[in-house]
Design a protein around this motif. Sequence first.
Motif, PDB file in Angstrom:
ATOM      1  N   GLY A   1      45.524  44.674  43.075  1.00 43.30           N
ATOM      2  CA  GLY A   1      44.688  43.573  42.619  1.00 43.30           C
ATOM      3  C   GLY A   1      44.978  42.264  43.337  1.00 43.30           C
ATOM      4  O   GLY A   1      45.334  42.246  44.513  1.00 43.30           O
ATOM      5  N   THR A   2      44.829  41.149  42.627  1.00 43.28           N
ATOM      6  CA  THR A   2      45.044  39.824  43.213  1.00 43.28           C
ATOM      7  C   THR A   2      46.370  39.254  42.732  1.00 43.28           C
ATOM      8  O   THR A   2      46.778  39.469  41.600  1.00 43.28           O
ATOM      9  CB  THR A   2      43.896  38.860  42.860  1.00 43.28           C
ATOM     10  N   TYR A   3      47.008  38.475  43.594  1.00 42.20           N
ATOM     11  CA  TYR A   3      48.337  37.942  43.294  1.00 42.20           C
ATOM     12  C   TYR A   3      48.248  36.455  42.972  1.00 42.20           C
ATOM     13  O   TYR A   3      47.609  35.679  43.685  1.00 42.20           O
ATOM     14  CB  TYR A   3      49.276  38.160  44.487  1.00 42.20           C
ATOM     15  N   LEU A   4      48.926  36.048  41.893  1.00 42.04           N
ATOM     16  CA  LEU A   4      49.005  34.647  41.491  1.00 42.04           C
ATOM     17  C   LEU A   4      50.212  34.031  42.200  1.00 42.04           C
ATOM     18  O   LEU A   4      51.352  34.328  41.863  1.00 42.04           O
ATOM     19  CB  LEU A   4      49.158  34.563  39.970  1.00 42.04           C
TER      20      LEU A   4
ATOM     21  N   PHE B   1      47.594  43.583  48.753  1.00 36.43           N
ATOM     22  CA  PHE B   1      46.909  42.907  47.664  1.00 36.43           C
ATOM     23  C   PHE B   1      45.460  42.611  48.038  1.00 36.43           C
ATOM     24  O   PHE B   1      45.165  42.236  49.176  1.00 36.43           O
ATOM     25  CB  PHE B   1      47.628  41.601  47.302  1.00 36.43           C
TER      26      PHE B   1
ATOM     27  N   ARG C   1      45.041  34.365  43.824  1.00 36.23           N
ATOM     28  CA  ARG C   1      44.446  33.573  42.756  1.00 36.23           C
ATOM     29  C   ARG C   1      44.925  32.127  42.834  1.00 36.23           C
ATOM     30  O   ARG C   1      46.127  31.869  42.884  1.00 36.23           O
ATOM     31  CB  ARG C   1      44.805  34.175  41.399  1.00 36.23           C
TER      32      ARG C   1
ATOM     33  N   TYR D   1      46.039  41.172  31.529  1.00 37.40           N
ATOM     34  CA  TYR D   1      47.255  41.041  32.333  1.00 37.40           C
ATOM     35  C   TYR D   1      48.537  41.075  31.504  1.00 37.40           C
ATOM     36  O   TYR D   1      49.611  41.326  32.036  1.00 37.40           O
ATOM     37  CB  TYR D   1      47.211  39.853  33.274  1.00 37.40           C
TER      38      TYR D   1
ATOM     39  N   THR E   1      44.605  39.498  36.434  1.00 43.75           N
ATOM     40  CA  THR E   1      45.489  39.510  37.598  1.00 43.75           C
ATOM     41  C   THR E   1      46.929  39.635  37.095  1.00 43.75           C
ATOM     42  O   THR E   1      47.390  40.691  36.754  1.00 43.75           O
ATOM     43  CB  THR E   1      45.275  38.236  38.444  1.00 43.75           C
TER      44      THR E   1
ATOM     45  N   SER F   1      38.529  39.101  30.396  1.00 43.47           N
ATOM     46  CA  SER F   1      39.953  39.426  30.349  1.00 43.47           C
ATOM     47  C   SER F   1      40.352  40.018  29.009  1.00 43.47           C
ATOM     48  O   SER F   1      41.408  40.645  28.895  1.00 43.47           O
ATOM     49  CB  SER F   1      40.788  38.164  30.613  1.00 43.47           C
TER      50      SER F   1
ATOM     51  N   VAL G   1      40.420  34.251  43.857  1.00 45.85           N
ATOM     52  CA  VAL G   1      39.999  33.981  42.482  1.00 45.85           C
ATOM     53  C   VAL G   1      40.402  32.556  42.127  1.00 45.85           C
ATOM     54  O   VAL G   1      41.582  32.208  42.164  1.00 45.85           O
ATOM     55  CB  VAL G   1      40.653  34.966  41.492  1.00 45.85           C
TER      56      VAL G   1
END
Length: 403
Positions: free
Chosen positions: A255-258, A279, A283, A14, A220, A205, A313
């Motif tokens: 992808g996935t969002y924090l 998305f 996460r 990331y 992410t 990662s 996640v």
Amino acid sequence: MKQIINHFTDDDLYKFSMCCAVIDNYPRAQVKYRFVDRNNTIYPQGFAELVREQVKMLESVVITDEEIAFMHDKCYYIPHWFYTYLKGFRYRSEWVEVSQDAEGHLRIDFEGNWSDTILLEVKVLAIVSELYYIVTGQDDRFDYDDYYRRSYDKAERLLDAGCVFSDFGTRRRASFRAEDTVVRAFLDCAKARGHKPGGKLVGTSNVYLAMKYGVMPVGTMAHEFVCAIGGMFGPQMANHLAMNAWRNTFRGALGTYLYDSYGWNIFSLNFSEDFANLFKGLRVDSGDNAEELRKITEKYRSLGIDPRTKQVVFSNGLSTDEAIEIQRMAEGRCQPSFGIGTHFTNDFPGVSPMNTVIKLVAVKITEAWPFYNDTCKLSEDTGKHTGKPEVIARFMEALHWEQ
């Protein structure tokens, strides 16, 4: 002292994806970062000088054609122009200031172009962690054969429980060898299982180890992307602007969002139906996992989206036992997966893992500005807000944050 970081892609994925988005959206932004040791560790005398030496050694670390070819192949969503940038990238030690106070507390600051300094964080944290164990002699306790067996057992338990998981442990690993041992043990376990029903090892990662072992590099995004935008434009719309910038760079592969840089409430107001559809998922990195899952599933339902089609996640400092417990809770409610860090890569008996972070604390949108805007990171976990107290108070007031 041996050189600790020897490979350009010995880093979290990331950091590269965020670097690409920064260049694409905020190419002239300037930032400041600060090291935070939540354990208030007293470092041995002369430790700061050893860190400076390791940072200087980074100037010799450049990306190879092999690394570029691997990322080209696996990271299809990263535009090709970015690899031209990486090929010309060189670390510069003057971006980093390291010192110790009279008691031995460590201070590290970065300052410079966001697109440059963004690639320092994980490497410097990994340097501090591994160097600390070397200097204090604790690395003599590292039994890597036993670590392999214990890591294999963790993977076996997670797979048996149906967990989909990845190694997220580069930044606070005990050593490069420790993370290498973990990834090797996990892959051996997954291979030995064959097609037996259960969970899945997604990858790591760490881009270099993903290349070494032929697995998928996964990642992410980090809080710094949202926090920098919050500093430039204010925290109320920071998530909206961050998601829009991510969409601008990565198009459909978002992808996935924090989501927790400024808490659930403001994120939820920014999380419109278009973003929820774009998305892949969200996460969870702070707060109570059960409560966060409840809020996530309710939000998706309010937008007419079945949460069972979305990935969540979980990465909130988890252990194997905690991940298995969450798997049982979340199964059938979403597509749960787990990014586990320190528990995987810094879990030697009798050795305490580091509790260190490097956070972006100030930003300006262009080098022409004569001043920086302070920023901070708020957390759903008590005591984990990061930034100046007065900045934290100002952001909380702007967000109507309830203590």
